[in-house]
Write a protein that holds these residues in place. Structure first.
Motif, PDB file in Angstrom:
ATOM      1  N   LYS A  96       3.193  -2.319  -0.876  1.00 61.41           N
ATOM      2  CA  LYS A  96       2.654  -1.743  -2.109  1.00 61.41           C
ATOM      3  C   LYS A  96       1.620  -2.665  -2.739  1.00 61.41           C
ATOM      4  O   LYS A  96       0.628  -2.210  -3.310  1.00 61.41           O
ATOM      5  CB  LYS A  96       3.799  -1.479  -3.092  1.00 61.41           C
ATOM      6  CG  LYS A  96       4.827  -0.482  -2.608  1.00 61.41           C
ATOM      7  CD  LYS A  96       4.255   0.914  -2.518  1.00 61.41           C
ATOM      8  CE  LYS A  96       5.328   1.918  -2.140  1.00 61.41           C
ATOM      9  NZ  LYS A  96       4.787   3.302  -2.046  1.00 61.41           N
ATOM     10  N   GLN A 138      11.891  -6.468   0.514  1.00 64.68           N
ATOM     11  CA  GLN A 138      11.281  -6.223  -0.786  1.00 64.68           C
ATOM     12  C   GLN A 138      11.356  -7.499  -1.623  1.00 64.68           C
ATOM     13  O   GLN A 138      12.220  -8.340  -1.426  1.00 64.68           O
ATOM     14  CB  GLN A 138      11.974  -5.081  -1.527  1.00 64.68           C
ATOM     15  CG  GLN A 138      13.441  -5.320  -1.850  1.00 64.68           C
ATOM     16  CD  GLN A 138      14.079  -4.120  -2.532  1.00 64.68           C
ATOM     17  OE1 GLN A 138      13.538  -3.021  -2.496  1.00 64.68           O
ATOM     18  NE2 GLN A 138      15.208  -4.333  -3.173  1.00 64.68           N
ATOM     19  N   ASP A 139      10.392  -7.628  -2.538  1.00 68.22           N
ATOM     20  CA  ASP A 139      10.326  -8.784  -3.439  1.00 68.22           C
ATOM     21  C   ASP A 139      10.398 -10.098  -2.657  1.00 68.22           C
ATOM     22  O   ASP A 139      11.202 -10.985  -2.959  1.00 68.22           O
ATOM     23  CB  ASP A 139      11.444  -8.725  -4.481  1.00 68.22           C
ATOM     24  CG  ASP A 139      11.338  -7.495  -5.368  1.00 68.22           C
ATOM     25  OD1 ASP A 139      10.228  -6.956  -5.496  1.00 68.22           O
ATOM     26  OD2 ASP A 139      12.364  -7.066  -5.919  1.00 68.22           O
ATOM     27  N   ARG A 180       8.125  -5.241  -4.499  1.00 68.08           N
ATOM     28  CA  ARG A 180       8.534  -3.908  -4.032  1.00 68.08           C
ATOM     29  C   ARG A 180       8.642  -3.850  -2.510  1.00 68.08           C
ATOM     30  O   ARG A 180       8.435  -4.850  -1.842  1.00 68.08           O
ATOM     31  CB  ARG A 180       7.577  -2.843  -4.600  1.00 68.08           C
ATOM     32  CG  ARG A 180       7.677  -2.687  -6.105  1.00 68.08           C
ATOM     33  CD  ARG A 180       6.663  -1.718  -6.643  1.00 68.08           C
ATOM     34  NE  ARG A 180       5.303  -2.249  -6.620  1.00 68.08           N
ATOM     35  CZ  ARG A 180       4.241  -1.578  -7.037  1.00 68.08           C
ATOM     36  NH1 ARG A 180       4.383  -0.338  -7.483  1.00 68.08           N
ATOM     37  NH2 ARG A 180       3.046  -2.128  -6.999  1.00 68.08           N
TER      38      ARG A 180
END
Length: 358
Positions: free
Chosen positions: A97, A137-138, A119
């Motif tokens: 993202k 994610q992250d 994300r």
């Protein structure tokens, strides 16, 4: 209109403070502008290097942020792709993202350069012998000038497929370190990897009902004399896989069973040996014997041997606080022994021969 002496003093102090704040903001703004410009220039240079190496990169939008407490450049909807070619026989890709390069001033003054992937994002690698997909994610990354990259993420899922393996695992509190030295001399570490995770789950382990925790993996690939004529991602550029440790616990407390392994495999044949060590092995054996799929695969005489060891008083050689150690040969990436033959071999050499009732 007259001002008292105290009023004049307060006005001077206020003007001095306002001047200091304005000066600090001016310096911060200049530093922010210079840092974001340097970061964006570095990003464009790296994109040019990737494109020259056969990678295609696309970005929807580039924005600057972080002022006044830091400086970063954000790439929206970044995509990275490498198509298979004769000189580089693999496909790879990554998409997310967003990708943020930079951070707060405190992060920027530390050793290494921070990168944050907020994300969900996904990476995929496909070669003639290996297919791997990573979802996370992250993800926090930190690149250093000594070929070392550290990373951490709250969650990751990995799917791996080889001619002899097709498994997927999911981990939490995932972190590690990656070392790369493409020009390493022969027999030196060219690629090193260290991983750790708080919990580990796999569909293949669900029938065993094992709660795997505190996983740790440290391994290195040594450089081959063929490294100059083979891609970095090809196993032909490596001579050996050195497994320093691969360990996992079967429970949350310090009394839980813990399985660890180490060894060496010759590449690209994947032939060598692994040494396994199982600490607090009584609990693990009890849990396996209570699992229907495992119990039905064992011969009745082997079940009797294991039951006798677990419920009788063992000899000092088989105390629960001493590890059970066994070696396993690996031939072309496969274990030559079946599960029943493997367990029978352990029982003959480690259990039946040394066990005696006190």
């Amino acid at each position: 209109m007259t001002f008292s002496l105290n009023t004049v003093r307060y006005l001077k102090t206020g003007l001095v403070m306002a001047g200091i704040v304005t000066g600090l903001l001016f310096v911060d703004t200049l530093l922010w502008w210079r840092t974001t410009h340097t970061i964006e220039t570095g990003i464009e240079a790296r994109r040019a290097e990737l494109q020259a190496a056969g990678w295609a990169t696309t970005v929807e939008q580039i924005t600057h942020g972080g002022w006044p407490f830091g400086a970063w450049v954000t790439l929206t909807s970044p995509h990275l792709r490498h198509d298979r070619s004769i000189s580089a026989p693999f496909e790879a890709g990554w998409s997310g993202k967003a990708l943020r390069v930079g951070g707060s001033w405190l992060e920027l003054i530390r050793t290494g350069f921070p990168v944050f992937l907020p994300r969900p994002h996904a990476a995929r690698f496909i070669s003639p012998t290996v297919q791997m997909t990573i979802l996370s994610q992250d993800l926090h990354l930190r690149f250093s000038t000594d070929h070392e990259t550290t990373f951490k993420a709250p969650f990751a899922q990995i799917a791996l497929t080889t001619p002899s393996l097709d498994q997927s695992i999911s981990v939490t509190e995932f972190s590690g370190r990656l070392f790369t030295a493409p020009d390493a001399p022969h027999d030196a570490t060219r690629l090193g990897l260290e991983l750790s995770a708080r919990t580990l789950r796999s569909p293949a382990l669900d029938p065993l009902k094992l709660a795997l925790r505190d996983a740790r993996f440290i391994a290195a690939l040594t450089s081959s004399t063929r490294k100059d004529v083979t891609p970095f991602f090809s196993l032909k550029g490596y001579d050996r896989l050195l497994l320093q440790t691969a360990a996992v616990s079967f429970g949350p407390d310090h009394h839980a069973s813990r399985l660890s392994s180490s060894g060496m495999l010759e590449l690209p044949a994947f032939t060598g040996h692994l040494t396994f060590s199982l600490l607090n092995w009584h609990d693990a054996a009890e849990q396996l014997l209570n699992t229907t799929s495992v119990r039905t695969s064992l011969a009745p005489d082997l079940q009797a041997i294991l039951e006798r060891v677990l419920h009788a008083e063992p000899s000092p050689a088989l105390r629960n606080d001493l590890p059970l150690v066994f070696d396993v040969p690996v031939i072309q990436g496969q274990f030559p022994l079946s599960l029943d033959a493997f367990l029978q071999n352990i029982s003959t050499h480690k259990i039946d021969g040394s066990h005696s009732r006190e």
